[in-house]
Design a protein around this motif. Structure first.
Motif, mmCIF file in Angstrom:
data_model
loop_
_atom_site.group_PDB
_atom_site.id
_atom_site.type_symbol
_atom_site.label_atom_id
_atom_site.label_comp_id
_atom_site.label_asym_id
_atom_site.label_seq_id
_atom_site.Cartn_x
_atom_site.Cartn_y
_atom_site.Cartn_z
ATOM 1 N N LEU A 1 11.717 50.886 75.859
ATOM 2 C CA LEU A 1 12.091 52.205 75.364
ATOM 3 C C LEU A 1 11.770 52.342 73.885
ATOM 4 C CD1 LEU A 1 15.599 52.573 77.061
ATOM 5 C CD2 LEU A 1 13.471 53.716 77.721
ATOM 6 N N PRO A 2 11.335 53.508 73.468
ATOM 7 C CA PRO A 2 11.132 53.710 72.024
ATOM 8 C C PRO A 2 12.485 53.611 71.311
ATOM 9 C CG PRO A 2 10.907 55.787 73.204
ATOM 10 C CD PRO A 2 11.064 54.711 74.252
ATOM 11 N N CYS B 1 15.268 58.430 77.475
ATOM 12 C CA CYS B 1 14.749 58.480 78.850
ATOM 13 C C CYS B 1 14.357 59.893 79.267
ATOM 14 C CB CYS B 1 15.781 57.917 79.825
ATOM 15 S SG CYS B 1 15.950 56.127 79.721
ATOM 16 N N THR B 2 15.005 60.906 78.725
ATOM 17 C CA THR B 2 14.678 62.283 79.118
ATOM 18 C C THR B 2 13.287 62.703 78.664
ATOM 19 O OG1 THR B 2 15.677 63.227 77.135
ATOM 20 C CG2 THR B 2 17.104 62.999 79.083
ATOM 21 N N THR B 3 12.685 61.963 77.731
ATOM 22 C CA THR B 3 11.343 62.309 77.248
ATOM 23 C C THR B 3 10.250 61.470 77.906
ATOM 24 O OG1 THR B 3 11.430 60.734 75.429
ATOM 25 C CG2 THR B 3 12.304 62.959 75.005
ATOM 26 N N LEU B 4 10.635 60.558 78.782
ATOM 27 C CA LEU B 4 9.675 59.651 79.414
ATOM 28 C C LEU B 4 9.453 60.016 80.872
ATOM 29 C CD1 LEU B 4 11.162 56.339 77.991
ATOM 30 C CD2 LEU B 4 9.095 57.497 77.206
ATOM 31 N N PRO B 5 8.272 59.709 81.413
ATOM 32 C CA PRO B 5 8.045 59.957 82.843
ATOM 33 C C PRO B 5 8.914 59.024 83.689
ATOM 34 C CG PRO B 5 6.169 58.811 81.875
ATOM 35 C CD PRO B 5 7.095 59.156 80.743
ATOM 36 N N PRO B 6 9.264 59.439 84.908
ATOM 37 C CA PRO B 6 10.085 58.580 85.777
ATOM 38 C C PRO B 6 9.405 57.227 86.001
ATOM 39 C CG PRO B 6 9.893 60.781 86.695
ATOM 40 C CD PRO B 6 8.940 60.715 85.534
ATOM 41 N N ALA B 7 10.160 56.162 85.826
ATOM 42 C CA ALA B 7 9.655 54.799 86.016
ATOM 43 C C ALA B 7 10.799 53.838 85.763
ATOM 44 C CB ALA B 7 8.495 54.508 85.069
ATOM 45 N N GLN C 1 24.894 53.194 72.487
ATOM 46 C CA GLN C 1 23.614 52.727 73.011
ATOM 47 C C GLN C 1 23.240 53.454 74.295
ATOM 48 O OE1 GLN C 1 23.410 48.415 73.212
ATOM 49 N NE2 GLN C 1 24.885 48.343 71.545
ATOM 50 N N ILE C 2 24.204 53.676 75.162
ATOM 51 C CA ILE C 2 23.933 54.375 76.423
ATOM 52 C C ILE C 2 23.495 55.808 76.157
ATOM 53 C CG2 ILE C 2 24.999 55.293 78.523
ATOM 54 C CD1 ILE C 2 26.691 52.682 78.560
ATOM 55 N N VAL C 3 24.217 56.503 75.292
ATOM 56 C CA VAL C 3 23.857 57.891 74.977
ATOM 57 C C VAL C 3 22.459 57.948 74.366
ATOM 58 C CG1 VAL C 3 24.423 59.861 73.488
ATOM 59 C CG2 VAL C 3 26.226 58.708 74.789
ATOM 60 N N GLN C 4 22.150 57.039 73.447
ATOM 61 C CA GLN C 4 20.823 57.029 72.824
ATOM 62 C C GLN C 4 19.727 56.709 73.851
ATOM 63 O OE1 GLN C 4 20.015 58.039 69.775
ATOM 64 N NE2 GLN C 4 22.160 58.519 69.437
ATOM 65 N N ALA C 5 19.991 55.777 74.752
ATOM 66 C CA ALA C 5 19.009 55.443 75.787
ATOM 67 C C ALA C 5 18.764 56.634 76.705
ATOM 68 C CB ALA C 5 19.470 54.236 76.590
ATOM 69 N N LEU C 6 19.826 57.341 77.070
ATOM 70 C CA LEU C 6 19.667 58.522 77.921
ATOM 71 C C LEU C 6 18.827 59.590 77.225
ATOM 72 C CD1 LEU C 6 23.238 58.794 79.464
ATOM 73 C CD2 LEU C 6 21.125 58.142 80.638
ATOM 74 N N ARG C 7 19.036 59.766 75.930
ATOM 75 C CA ARG C 7 18.228 60.726 75.174
ATOM 76 C C ARG C 7 16.758 60.329 75.204
ATOM 77 N NH1 ARG C 7 19.671 61.111 69.456
ATOM 78 N NH2 ARG C 7 18.239 62.852 69.462
#
Length: 182
Positions: free
Chosen positions: A176-177, A163-169, A155-161
């Motif tokens: 999250l998508p 987050c890298t496509t989203l603007p900082p917030a 879950q952490i690895v998928q969330a990090l992936r």
């Protein structure tokens, strides 16, 4: 994963398949015999009732985040949360604590979210059940339960992936998508 995926995101995904929802119930029964020592310690296994009560009062025992999961689920559904009740009791094997029972009820505008978490040593019915009282009604069960120790890293690895496509917030898990890419 617990609370987290099983107690908020997974029920939210199930709820998207129903309408006019009156109630959501999540019951998680975790067999701690198959879990890391730190989790077993948080359940108070081996303590007396008075030692358990003291650990709950001091905050050294118990699982954090169940109330937050209920509020996060209510938020994601657009339900204002008004009344939240929480109870934490020991699961006893005779006079000795074998686990913990954590129960949360959130009531909002005639609707209800119930979170029931039991973490015990070799319980009779380990598993995760999400029940949606809506149209259509749904009940989804994960036999044996979702193994949070194993699933959390994924879950952490998928969330990090994601987050890298989203603007900082600041993002909540429900913001999250679910999937990035094909």
């Amino acid at each position: 994963a617990n609370p987290g995926f099983v107690m908020d995101l997974f029920p939210l995904m199930a709820a998207t398949s129903s309408r006019n929802i009156k109630a959501i119930s999540v019951r998680r029964v975790v067999d701690t015999a198959d879990r890391r020592a730190q989790l077993v310690e948080k359940t108070g296994r081996g303590l007396s009732r008075s030692e358990f009560d003291a650990g709950i009062a001091s905050g050294t025992l118990g699982h954090k985040g169940l109330v937050a999961s209920a509020k996060l689920l209510a938020h994601a559904l657009g339900w204002p949360h008004h009344d939240v009740k929480e109870t934490i009791t020991p699961v006893l094997d005779g006079e000795v604590v074998s686990g913990i029972h954590h129960h949360v009820v959130l009531r909002t505008d005639g609707r209800i979210i119930t979170m029931d978490l039991v973490m015990d040593w070799e319980p009779d019915d380990p598993g995760d059940t999400v029940t949606i009282d809506g149209e259509p009604p749904l009940q989804i069960r994960i036999e044996g339960g979702y193994h949070g120790d194993r699933g959390t890293t994924t879950q952490i690895v998928q969330a990090l992936r994601r987050c890298t496509t989203l603007p900082p917030a600041f993002y909540r898990p429900v913001d999250l998508p679910l999937r990035i890419g094909p």
